[in-house]
Structures are given as structure tokens and as C-alpha cells.
Design an enzyme around this catalytic site. Sequence first.
Site, mmCIF file in Angstrom:
data_model
loop_
_atom_site.group_PDB
_atom_site.id
_atom_site.type_symbol
_atom_site.label_atom_id
_atom_site.label_comp_id
_atom_site.label_asym_id
_atom_site.label_seq_id
_atom_site.Cartn_x
_atom_site.Cartn_y
_atom_site.Cartn_z
ATOM 1 N N ASP A 61 0.860 -1.179 0.000
ATOM 2 C CA ASP A 61 0.000 0.000 0.000
ATOM 3 C C ASP A 61 0.907 1.245 0.000
ATOM 4 O O ASP A 61 1.344 1.699 -1.057
ATOM 5 C CB ASP A 61 -0.869 -0.116 1.265
ATOM 6 C CG ASP A 61 -2.007 0.856 1.325
ATOM 7 O OD1 ASP A 61 -2.051 1.777 0.506
ATOM 8 O OD2 ASP A 61 -2.867 0.717 2.209
ATOM 9 N N ARG A 101 -10.521 -13.268 6.197
ATOM 10 C CA ARG A 101 -9.224 -13.731 5.670
ATOM 11 C C ARG A 101 -9.378 -15.038 4.895
ATOM 12 O O ARG A 101 -8.645 -15.298 3.956
ATOM 13 C CB ARG A 101 -8.235 -13.983 6.814
ATOM 14 C CG ARG A 101 -7.688 -12.754 7.478
ATOM 15 C CD ARG A 101 -6.491 -13.120 8.341
ATOM 16 N NE ARG A 101 -6.171 -12.088 9.310
ATOM 17 C CZ ARG A 101 -5.440 -11.011 9.062
ATOM 18 N NH1 ARG A 101 -4.961 -10.815 7.863
ATOM 19 N NH2 ARG A 101 -5.178 -10.135 10.002
HETATM 20 C C1 PRP Z 1 -0.974 -5.127 5.342
HETATM 21 C C2 PRP Z 1 -0.169 -5.953 4.372
HETATM 22 C C3 PRP Z 1 1.195 -5.365 4.449
HETATM 23 C C4 PRP Z 1 0.948 -3.925 4.840
HETATM 24 C C5 PRP Z 1 1.143 -3.062 3.627
HETATM 25 O O1 PRP Z 1 -0.827 -5.670 6.617
HETATM 26 O O2 PRP Z 1 -0.168 -7.306 4.728
HETATM 27 O O3 PRP Z 1 2.004 -6.021 5.409
HETATM 28 O O4 PRP Z 1 -0.415 -3.827 5.274
HETATM 29 O O5 PRP Z 1 0.954 -1.727 3.941
HETATM 30 P P1 PRP Z 1 2.009 -0.602 3.616
HETATM 31 O O6 PRP Z 1 2.508 -0.830 2.225
HETATM 32 O O7 PRP Z 1 1.182 0.652 3.748
HETATM 33 O O8 PRP Z 1 3.097 -0.668 4.632
HETATM 34 P P2 PRP Z 1 -1.797 -5.309 7.818
HETATM 35 O O9 PRP Z 1 -1.253 -4.141 8.576
HETATM 36 O O10 PRP Z 1 -3.193 -5.157 7.285
HETATM 37 O O11 PRP Z 1 -1.672 -6.556 8.764
HETATM 38 P P3 PRP Z 1 -2.158 -8.059 8.518
HETATM 39 O O12 PRP Z 1 -1.389 -8.598 7.336
HETATM 40 O O13 PRP Z 1 -1.805 -8.761 9.775
HETATM 41 O O14 PRP Z 1 -3.639 -8.019 8.251
#
Ligand code: PRP
Length: 193
Positions: free
Chosen positions: A109, A171
Site C-alpha cells: 500500500d 481472511r
Molecule cells: C498489510 C499488508 C502489508 C501492509 C502493507 O498488513 O499485509 O504487510 O499492510 O501496507 P504498507 O505498504 O502501507 O506498509 P496489515 O497491517 O493489514 O496486517 P495483517 O497482514 O496482519 O492483516
Amino acid sequence: MPQSSFPAFRVLFSNDAILRRTHELVRCIEHDLRVAGAKEPPCLVAVIEGARPFARQVQKLLAGNLPVYEVRASSYGTGTVSSGKVALSGGAEIPARGRHVLLLEDIVDTGRTIKALQEHFLGQGALSCRAATMLSKPSRRVVQVPLDYVGFEIPDEFVIGFGMDLDGRYRELPDVVVYEQDVERAFQQAVAH
Ligand code: PRP
């Protein structure tokens, strides 16, 4: 769990499409390893929780039945405001030194998580730290990070399923779908009656 156990969210990528695309990515990864003359297999690192299903697929398709190590990354800040910093936990046992690390993500993201992980593993002495992600949202990028293997680029929509959640839910949905509150409400009302 059958798909009908979930609200009928709009499917962005079916489970079949994800598996086909993962197969293509794995062929690219193997090709690059051959070209680089890598003597050792890559050190696979899944960023949990979300990346587990994608990582399982990569592990299944990549030769050698390699272990998948896990690391957890979370953004932190005060209240609801993210500081943009990423805290890493777990993964102390990952043998990154002298290895080609391949990060496995469900979605990139802002790019902050991948950047923090690359700095972390390169700082630990990894020879390289590449990134493979099932999804990428380029329009949300805050830090520029090179993504070596991208399943699909998507617009800025709230996606869930195939590892991705909303407050811990969805999930296990087999497809990647777009979350819509109206669709969820209609489903909950239908189930209640
Ligand atoms: C999501 C995804 C990445 C991160 C990407 O994890 O799995 O690790 O966000 O975001 P960024 O590019 O803005 O850093 P999340 O925080 O949703 O945790 P999860 O995988 O445990 O659901």
C-alpha cells in the site's frame, strides 16, 4: 468454507486467477534465480498475517519445498494517526545473512512495510532482499520501493479475502473481493431471518 457463507462481495480476482498468476510469478522468480546463478535457494519470508495464503502457494510452486519464515510488521503511532514507522516482531530465527531474501506480501500500500523489511534484512547482511506481492496499490504509495514480482496492480479499493481482513474477518474468503458495507448488511439481515 463455501463462498455462500460470505456476503456476495464483488470479486476482483477469483481464487483460480490468483493461483494462475502466482504460478507465473514463481516461474519469473525461478528464471531470475537461474540468470543470477544463485547457488542457494532464496530465504522466503512471509509478512503475516495477510501473506500466509500467498506464501503457501509460492512455497508449493517453487522447487525445493523451502521453509517459509514469518515476520510480523505493524505501523504504529498515537491514536488513529499513523506515525509512518513500522515495528517488526518475530523472525529472530530467520537466517538472512549471506542469503537472497524474498519477501512475500499480500498487498503493498504505502510501501512502508516493504521498505522497513528490506532495510532490516539488508542490515542483517542479506545479499539481496526482493519483494513479491500478490497485490499492489500504486496510487497509495508514500515511499518508493522496488517491487520485483507483482501479481496484480489494483485501484484504491478496500479489498479483503485470500488472507486480507477487515478487523480480523474474511481472511479465509478464497477470492479477493471488494468490501462494501451495504453488501455485508444485506447478508447479515438475510441470515438473521
Ligand atoms: C498489510 C499488508 C502489508 C501492509 C502493507 O498488513 O499485509 O504487510 O499492510 O501496507 P504498507 O505498504 O502501507 O506498509 P496489515 O497491517 O493489514 O496486517 P495483517 O497482514 O496482519 O492483516
